[in-house]
Write an enzyme that holds these catalytic residues in place. Structure first.
Site, mmCIF file in Angstrom:
data_model
loop_
_atom_site.group_PDB
_atom_site.id
_atom_site.type_symbol
_atom_site.label_atom_id
_atom_site.label_comp_id
_atom_site.label_asym_id
_atom_site.label_seq_id
_atom_site.Cartn_x
_atom_site.Cartn_y
_atom_site.Cartn_z
ATOM 1 N N LYS A 171 0.791 -1.181 0.136
ATOM 2 C CA LYS A 171 -0.182 0.028 0.021
ATOM 3 C C LYS A 171 0.672 1.286 0.211
ATOM 4 O O LYS A 171 0.598 2.298 -0.849
ATOM 5 C CB LYS A 171 -0.679 -0.012 1.047
ATOM 6 N N LYS A 246 -0.375 11.712 4.668
ATOM 7 C CA LYS A 246 -0.273 10.592 5.519
ATOM 8 C C LYS A 246 0.490 9.473 4.988
ATOM 9 O O LYS A 246 1.519 8.733 5.455
ATOM 10 C CB LYS A 246 -1.476 10.237 6.297
HETATM 11 P P1 NAD Z 1 -12.507 8.236 8.068
HETATM 12 O O1 NAD Z 1 -11.867 9.529 8.856
HETATM 13 O O2 NAD Z 1 -13.774 8.802 6.918
HETATM 14 O O3 NAD Z 1 -12.875 7.062 9.086
HETATM 15 C C1 NAD Z 1 -12.163 6.521 9.992
HETATM 16 C C2 NAD Z 1 -13.308 6.341 11.225
HETATM 17 O O4 NAD Z 1 -12.573 5.869 12.493
HETATM 18 C C3 NAD Z 1 -14.118 7.604 11.509
HETATM 19 O O5 NAD Z 1 -15.419 7.579 11.489
HETATM 20 C C4 NAD Z 1 -13.629 7.828 13.068
HETATM 21 O O6 NAD Z 1 -14.554 8.378 14.142
HETATM 22 C C5 NAD Z 1 -13.333 6.456 13.607
HETATM 23 N N1 NAD Z 1 -12.221 6.486 14.744
HETATM 24 C C6 NAD Z 1 -11.103 7.262 15.071
HETATM 25 N N2 NAD Z 1 -10.852 6.659 16.183
HETATM 26 C C7 NAD Z 1 -11.888 5.661 16.555
HETATM 27 C C8 NAD Z 1 -11.699 4.905 17.886
HETATM 28 N N3 NAD Z 1 -10.758 5.224 18.758
HETATM 29 N N4 NAD Z 1 -12.757 3.895 17.908
HETATM 30 C C9 NAD Z 1 -13.531 3.763 16.980
HETATM 31 N N5 NAD Z 1 -13.714 4.610 15.799
HETATM 32 C C10 NAD Z 1 -12.817 5.524 15.577
HETATM 33 O O7 NAD Z 1 -11.311 7.713 7.110
HETATM 34 P P2 NAD Z 1 -11.399 6.742 5.844
HETATM 35 O O8 NAD Z 1 -11.420 7.908 4.768
HETATM 36 O O9 NAD Z 1 -12.697 5.975 6.089
HETATM 37 O O10 NAD Z 1 -10.165 5.821 5.924
HETATM 38 C C11 NAD Z 1 -9.947 5.050 6.870
HETATM 39 C C12 NAD Z 1 -8.459 4.283 6.337
HETATM 40 O O11 NAD Z 1 -8.718 4.017 5.184
HETATM 41 C C13 NAD Z 1 -7.115 5.418 6.376
HETATM 42 O O12 NAD Z 1 -6.241 4.637 6.973
HETATM 43 C C14 NAD Z 1 -7.155 5.592 4.989
HETATM 44 O O13 NAD Z 1 -5.739 6.071 4.613
HETATM 45 C C15 NAD Z 1 -7.610 4.393 4.251
HETATM 46 N N6 NAD Z 1 -8.263 4.761 2.856
HETATM 47 C C16 NAD Z 1 -9.031 5.651 2.554
HETATM 48 C C17 NAD Z 1 -9.508 5.678 1.308
HETATM 49 C C18 NAD Z 1 -10.478 7.061 1.013
HETATM 50 O O14 NAD Z 1 -10.459 7.002 -0.415
HETATM 51 N N7 NAD Z 1 -11.127 7.670 1.891
HETATM 52 C C19 NAD Z 1 -8.840 4.902 0.250
HETATM 53 C C20 NAD Z 1 -8.227 3.977 0.688
HETATM 54 C C21 NAD Z 1 -7.701 3.682 1.973
#
Ligand code: NAD
Length: 294
Positions: A171, A246
């Site tokens: 990744k 990040k």
């Molecule tokens: P996001 O911020 O929308 O979702 C993360 C969720 O985790 C949030 O709802 C937050 O409230 C929750 N959270 C944080 N701390 C927590 C805890 N202690 N307990 C429970 N819940 C908690 O982020 P996202 O876009 O869903 O991304 C999540 C992961 O996926 C990241 O690592 C990101 O890099 C990766 N990712 C994102 C994308 C994209 O297009 N958004 C694509 C591929 C990978």
């Protein structure tokens, strides 16, 4: 059907959990944000009040958290929900995080008799919603096979990349290539504009030439070139610049740990880091606005 605990119901985790429900799994979900919980609840996820409750007796535990520190806080602390899982359960961490945290998670799993996979994804929110994500999976082949029904419910492709942490290595490399190509595109379109070349003309040349790339079609930095681009929507994020910064930081950490000295990846990181200071909430393609000119 098995029970899946799901922690982190955000932009990605919410639709992924919803697809597990659609596939017939019982899903017990937890998030610290009420709105994320409500939305997942509307999609049929049974909302619980702690990570431990999500894991209690579950056959699988999936996490989709922002950063390595969140994974450490939730899974590697004293109250780790891992100890609540059913015996023989599988933990699948889909967050994009640093390799050392991923390997520490695997080691904790071994201590507790839990099989752990690192399974970061590619495909964005649209792929999470459509259930067409690609998983890059690190861990034992036999564990991947057992987890296949869960991964199939959320994605359309599983690439087994190697042992623990190998998914995160893949990744990080992918994101470095994506971020670097997006940065180069932003510079190319800026040069073109300054020298009087229509963006459409450059786009037409690139898409049929050696400069063609995934970022050109999915993160086109200027409006009016690709339908539904973030640029056409005031750079509302499809993938926020802060998340790309990040990920590039994770690539740099991985490179440092391997004794590899980055030039291109480091420059891309500096560009997105700078941008993220003021406009990290914007789509990564908005990096074109921060190309210096004189
Ligand atoms: P996001 O911020 O929308 O979702 C993360 C969720 O985790 C949030 O709802 C937050 O409230 C929750 N959270 C944080 N701390 C927590 C805890 N202690 N307990 C429970 N819940 C908690 O982020 P996202 O876009 O869903 O991304 C999540 C992961 O996926 C990241 O690592 C990101 O890099 C990766 N990712 C994102 C994308 C994209 O297009 N958004 C694509 C591929 C990978």
């Amino acid at each position: 059907m098995s029970t899946v605990g799901f922690i982190g119901l955000g932009n990605m985790g919410g639709p992924m959990a919803a697809n597990l429900v659609k596939a017939g799994f019982t899903v017990k979900g937890y998030d610290v944000v009420d709105q994320a919980q409500r939305k997942a609840g509307d999609a049929g996820v049974e909302i619980v009040t702690s990570p431990a409750e999500a894991a209690d007796g579950a056959d699988f535990l999936v996490t989709m958290l922002p950063k390595g520190q969140h994974v450490r806080d939730v899974l590697l602390g004293e109250q780790s929900p891992l100890s609540k899982l059913a015996s023989g359960a599988i933990m699948i961490d889909c967050s994009s995080i640093d390799v050392p945290t991923s390997r520490d998670l695997n080691a904790r799993g071994i201590e507790l008799g839990i099989q752990v996979l690192d399974a970061p994804v590619s495909g964005g929110v649209s792929g999470a919603t459509a259930g067409t994500l690609t998983f890059m999976v690190g861990g034992e082949e036999s564990t991947v096979q057992k987890a296949q029904p869960v991964l199939d419910a959320m994605g359309s492709r599983v690439v087994v990349t190697g042992g623990p942490g190998a998914g995160q290595v893949a990744k990080a490399c992918n994101q470095m290539v994506f971020g670097s190509s997006l940065a180069a595109l932003a510079e190319a379109f800026t040069i073109a504009q300054r020298l009087g070349l229509e963006p459409q003309k450059l786009f037409d040349v690139l898409r049929t030439s050696s400069g063609d790339c995934w970022a050109l079609h999915n993160f086109t930095p200027l409006p009016g070139l690709v339908e539904n681009s973030a640029a056409d929507n005031d750079y509302a994020p499809k993938f926020a610049a802060a998340l790309l910064a990040k990920d590039l930081g994770l690539a740099l950490t991985a490179a440092n740990s391997a004794g590899v000295h980055l030039a291109v990846g480091k420059t891309a990181l500096a560009m997105f880091d700078d941008m993220a200071k003021e406009s990290g909430h914007l789509d990564a393609s908005a990096v074109i606005k921060s190309i210096p000119t004189s």
